[in-house]
Design a protein around this motif. Structure first.
Motif, PDB file in Angstrom:
ATOM      1  N   GLU A 283      -3.335  10.458   2.916  1.00  0.00           N
ATOM      2  CA  GLU A 283      -3.353  11.908   3.065  1.00  0.00           C
ATOM      3  C   GLU A 283      -4.740  12.497   2.900  1.00  0.00           C
ATOM      4  O   GLU A 283      -4.931  13.700   3.085  1.00  0.00           O
TER       5      GLU A 283
ATOM      6  N   LEU B 202       0.844  -1.192   0.000  1.00  0.00           N
ATOM      7  CA  LEU B 202       0.000   0.000   0.000  1.00  0.00           C
ATOM      8  C   LEU B 202       0.881   1.244   0.000  1.00  0.00           C
ATOM      9  O   LEU B 202       2.075   1.176   0.313  1.00  0.00           O
ATOM     10  N   PRO B 203       0.311   2.402  -0.354  1.00  0.00           N
ATOM     11  CA  PRO B 203       1.101   3.642  -0.323  1.00  0.00           C
ATOM     12  C   PRO B 203       1.678   3.906   1.060  1.00  0.00           C
ATOM     13  O   PRO B 203       1.198   3.383   2.073  1.00  0.00           O
ATOM     14  N   ALA B 204       2.691   4.775   1.106  1.00  0.00           N
ATOM     15  CA  ALA B 204       3.361   5.060   2.370  1.00  0.00           C
ATOM     16  C   ALA B 204       2.435   5.732   3.358  1.00  0.00           C
ATOM     17  O   ALA B 204       2.546   5.516   4.566  1.00  0.00           O
TER      18      ALA B 204
ATOM     19  N   PHE C 129      -7.525   1.228  -2.336  1.00  0.00           N
ATOM     20  CA  PHE C 129      -6.279   0.692  -2.898  1.00  0.00           C
ATOM     21  C   PHE C 129      -6.471  -0.793  -3.204  1.00  0.00           C
ATOM     22  O   PHE C 129      -7.344  -1.460  -2.636  1.00  0.00           O
TER      23      PHE C 129
END
Length: 961
Positions: free
Chosen positions: A609, A604-606, A615
């Motif tokens: 936001e 998954l993305p870091a 995802f």
């Protein structure tokens, strides 16, 4: 500084409380200035100092129309002399002395160097002082204003760079500010003009003060004479953080007002005198001596320290050659050995970590019998509460040993982060305390890897930070502080625990190497100076290439933290992750705050936001576990599908992730984001768990639930007790009561936890064993109860017994030969099974037999007792005046503030919340406001939980029968 409940025995006050008299008898208001030749003149209302308390008396005449009439306002001095008083040119000045939006002192002069001599009288509890301060003139002014509290200034003389006196010869032209301002001002007969700007002038003061009994400033601490006569003697010790140096001597008591110090102490020849620096010279004069110390590096006033008393020391050296000494009461020096060894290793570790050697020639550490906080990081002279420095193998519980090690690490980390580089202002307190907390744990991980401290960090710092920050009445990590009087409110789990957690989260995000490079650059750039949060972000950004300020501002400038929800759709192969603010009172759709949330899931993305995002699910074989390693400061919730997969994969998860799953389950259930019964169902997956920390989280979750239900029907109370017994009794059978040679460190802690929980659930076999061992101890077998189990055994025996057992605990307390043993006994005294025993414990707490620093121990114990909770709250209301008289008036670590929270925060109804609000709302006691607000909110959160969960819980427990 480490925070712990504390206070000391009271003694008659012998020195005048000048500030209070001024506050009652004077007013300082209505000041206004006008500019002229770079300086402003003042008109003002009347101020009168009481004449009975000192040799000077000053009256300021009212001149409401002075400016319009052209007349010059005058200060009428005793004896008929008059001087003009003119304000400094700074246009931010408010009234006589306070400047700017932070209520700082005027900027007309800046201190460079102090020469301070103090002569303490250990019998009369007073001291006299002489002070010479070298000041650099920065602005035109007709006065010099500095901090002073509870001091009587006999004389004040200002001399310019040429040595000419600028005050009235023979007259101490001193004005005192209000009680809130905590200042004094020396009026100049000849003002400093533009010709003086940039020159160095001197201020000479003579003053007297009290060795007070408030554990703040320069205070006294009682101890038994080492010769065994039974005589009570007193030492003198300092505690200046955050704003109590001004209680000891006149000074510029602000963290950015750094200067160097020469200290001289005039003391009896048979007493030890210590300060930040090594001795330079000792001058003997009969039965007195004057000890002069080397000049300190440039530093803030709150880090200055001195101690006078009877001690002995053991010493060692670091690998780099720094002398380290551990000072203890006479006859107890070997109890300082563990702290000494740990300190030597810590100084070497931090020197390497910061790439900067320890900058002083020595490090002294000293155990103080009466100490408000847990420890204080004074540069080169760290002071400790005795129980947080002294360790005796076989007599001190293993968790107390770890606590001592950590506290040493925390305070020595401050020697760099706080002392060498100091925050600009108290708004950045978290830079000092949050970082020292985090790096203190890192030092322990380096020195004692067998302790497994990062998993414990999750159930200690992270749990405390998340708990307090879940309240609406929390505050940001970096909080605006307008006045020094507000500082004490932020020495809490936000500055310490949350601060340390966001630093750990940032290190995990940036990587250890980049983070350390940034820290080294920060220390190198700002050494011997002051810095703020943005300076730290800049250094870390330069080292990592990341925009750290953008990443972290939501975590330091915004109150609260998110709960992150994961909803998996296996058919679609996606997972939707969303965030909202986590509140102990339950979900609130009006809350729209967002964070940059590190997800820490492979595939998954870091970071998340946005409020929500979808995802692809992680690849096959990768279980969806958010916040791997538990470095993120947030809670997690999973839908049924994701949770089922996670539970199935529990055996494959790391210890810290298993801890995170159960911790989040109970926390989110308590706040209404998930179901309490779902969290209870999850316990069966931990039946074979071997992790002490996981069991600690289970105990915390069940204990919190039982605490909320303390006034529920007996079937619910007994049902929860039975559930606990079924969990812990087999664990005791597995671990036993006696330590084994094969035990790991975790085994020792798990045994301690298992026995304590089995006893708290009143398992009959465990209680019988405790009673047998206690009887052997009372009969003289000192080894009958393992040190790690004493606290739990003491409480269990009293809970199962009565007045006889209570009296036996008091006898043991009187015979206790260590502060740790005393703490264990006091912590058990509130466990009585009747209201009468609880009230007896509360009254014992008010006696001179209990040190005031320990005042919160018994009250907290009584308030945690189901039988004693309401009785403690009612007793507190009925005895408030006594409590305020005994425990009030201290500094940042006021026991009274802690007693407020202990007395009521465990209540659980809306009626109780309203009663607490009404009772304390009618009080004018300073410093308790935030504690009251947070206690009331915590009570209401418990009340809401009962509304949500009580019926469902009762049914679930009934079905288990």
């Amino acid at each position: 500084m480490i925070q712990v409940s504390s206070c000391i025995q009271r003694a008659p006050v012998t020195a005048p409380r000048l500030e209070r008299n001024v506050a009652r008898q004077s007013q300082l208001a209505g000041w206004s200035g006008r500019k002229g030749n770079g300086c402003g003149k003042i008109t003002h209302k009347a101020l009168r100092r009481p004449r009975a308390r000192s040799s000077i008396s000053v009256e300021v005449r009212a001149e409401s129309n002075a400016a319009s009439s052209g007349r010059t306002p005058l200060i009428n001095l005793e004896g008929g002399r008059q001087v003009t008083f003119v304000k400094c040119e700074c246009n931010k000045c408010r009234g006589l002395i306070m400047c700017g939006d932070r209520e700082l002192l005027p900027t007309s002069v800046r201190p460079e160097h102090y020469e301070l001599q103090l002569s303490p009288d250990l019998q009369a509890f007073t001291y006299s002082g002489k002070l010479l301060v070298q000041l650099v003139v920065q602005e035109c002014t007709n006065s010099i204003t500095f901090h002073a509290k509870d001091l009587v200034i006999q004389s004040g003389v200002v001399r310019d760079a040429a040595g000419r006196e600028r005050t009235n010869p023979g007259g101490p032209d001193v004005l005192y500010g209000t009680a809130e301002q905590e200042t004094a001002t020396v009026a100049l007969s000849q003002p400093f003009t533009s010709k003086d700007v940039g020159t160095t002038v001197t201020l000479e003061l003579q003053f007297t003060g009290e060795l007070n009994d408030k554990l703040a400033g320069f205070y006294r601490s009682a101890y038994p004479a080492p010769d065994g006569t039974g005589e009570t003697r007193h030492m003198a010790v300092t505690q200046f953080e955050p704003t109590d140096a001004r209680r000891c001597f006149p000074c510029w008591d602000e963290p950015a007002a750094k200067a160097t110090f020469d200290v001289a102490l005039v003391v009896p020849s048979d007493r030890v005198a210590l300060s930040n620096m090594p001795e330079k010279e000792v001058q003997h004069n009969g039965d007195m001596k004057t000890v002069l110390f080397e000049t300190t590096p440039i530093m803030s006033t709150y880090l200055l320290a001195f101690v006078v008393g009877e001690f002995e020391a053991i010493e060692d050296q670091t690998a780099e050659g720094v002398t380290v000494r551990c000072w203890t009461p006479i006859g107890q020096s070997e109890q300082g050995r563990f702290a000494l060894d740990t300190a030597c290793k810590c100084l070497s570790f931090f020197g390497e970590y910061f790439d900067a050697p320890y900058p002083l020639p020595k490090m002294d550490m000293i155990a103080i019998p009466d100490f408000s906080a847990g420890a204080m990081e004074n540069w080169g002279l760290v002071t400790y509460r005795s129980s947080l420095m002294l360790f005796e193998e076989g007599k001190t519980p293993v968790n107390a040993k770890q606590r001592i090690g950590y506290v040493v690490g925390h305070e020595l980390a401050h020697q760099w982060f706080g002392n060498l580089v100091t925050m600009d202002w108290w708004s950045q307190l978290w830079l000092n305390e949050g970082f020292a907390t985090w790096v203190g744990w890192r030092a322990m991980d380096h020195i004692f890897p067998e302790w497994g401290v990062w998993t414990q960090f999750t159930s200690n710092e992270q749990a405390m930070g998340l708990g307090l920050d879940s309240l609406c009445s929390s505050h940001p990590v970096e909080v605006d502080i307008a006045s020094a009087g507000q500082v004490s409110e932020i020495f809490d789990a936000i500055s310490y625990s949350k601060g340390s957690c966001v630093i750990r989260m940032l290190e995990a995000y940036l990587g250890e190497d980049a983070f350390r490079r940034g820290m080294r650059a920060y220390v190198a750039k700002h050494a011997y100076g002051n810095a703020g949060t943005q300076d730290l972000w800049a250094a870390l950004s330069a080292a990592s290439g990341a925009d750290v300020a953008a990443l972290m501002s939501c975590w330091t400038r915004q109150t609260g933290f998110p709960v992150v929800t994961a909803s998996a759709d296996a058919a679609a192969g996606t997972v939707t992750i969303s965030q909202q603010r986590f509140l102990a009172s339950g979900p609130d759709t009006e809350e729209k705050d967002q964070w940059v949330v590190p997800l820490r899931v492979q595939g998954l993305p870091a970071a998340l936001e946005a409020e929500s995002a979808t995802f692809p699910l992680p690849a096959d074989g990768e279980v969806l576990k958010l916040n791997r390693g538990q470095s993120g400061f947030y809670r997690t919730v999973y839908d049924d599908e994701a949770l089922a997969a996670l539970v199935q994969a529990l055996p494959t998860l790391s210890e810290v992730d298993r801890v995170g799953v159960i911790s989040d389950a109970f926390a989110t259930a308590a706040a209404g984001y998930t179901s309490t019964t779902n969290a209870l169902e999850l316990l069966q997956a931990y039946a074979d768990e071997s992790s002490y920390v996981a069991w600690s989280e289970i105990s915390s979750g069940l204990g919190g639930l039982a605490s909320v239900c303390y006034e529920q029907p007996e079937s619910v109370v007994e049902g929860l007790r039975t559930l606990g017994s079924q969990l812990y009794t087999p664990l005791v059978g597995r671990m036993g009561w006696e330590p084994c040679a094969e035990d790991t460190y975790s085994d020792t802690l798990l045994r301690q936890l298992a026995v304590a929980q089995a006893l708290s659930t009143r398992d009959p076999d465990a209680v019988a064993e405790a009673q047998k061992r206690f009887a052997a101890l009372v009969a003289g077998d000192d080894m009958a109860i393992p040190a790690d189990l004493k606290g739990a055994v003491f409480a269990a025996v009293l809970r199962a017994g009565g007045e006889e057992e209570f009296e036996q605990l008091k006898v043991l307390y009187g015979k206790a030969d260590s502060a740790v043993e005393e703490s264990l006994l006091l912590g058990a005294m509130g466990a009585g099974a009747t209201v009468e025993l609880v009230l007896a414990a509360l009254e014992f707490n008010m006696s001179d037999e209990v040190r005031m620093q320990d005042g919160a121990a018994i009250i907290g114990s009584c308030a945690r007792n189901r039988i004693g909770r309401r009785a403690t709250w009612e007793w507190t209301q009925a005895n408030w005046d006594r409590l305020e008289e005994r425990f009030g008036g201290g500094g940042v670590s006021s026991i009274l503030t802690r007693l407020v929270g202990a007395s009521c925060s465990n209540l659980a109804s809306e009626d109780d919340a309203a009663a607490v609000e009404a009772f304390y709302g009618a009080k004018s006691t300073p410093g308790i406001e935030r504690t009251v607000t947070q206690s009331v909110e915590a009570i209401r959160a418990k009340s809401e939980r009962l509304k949500r969960d009580a019926d469902e819980l009762a049914v679930w427990l009934a079905q288990r029968e």
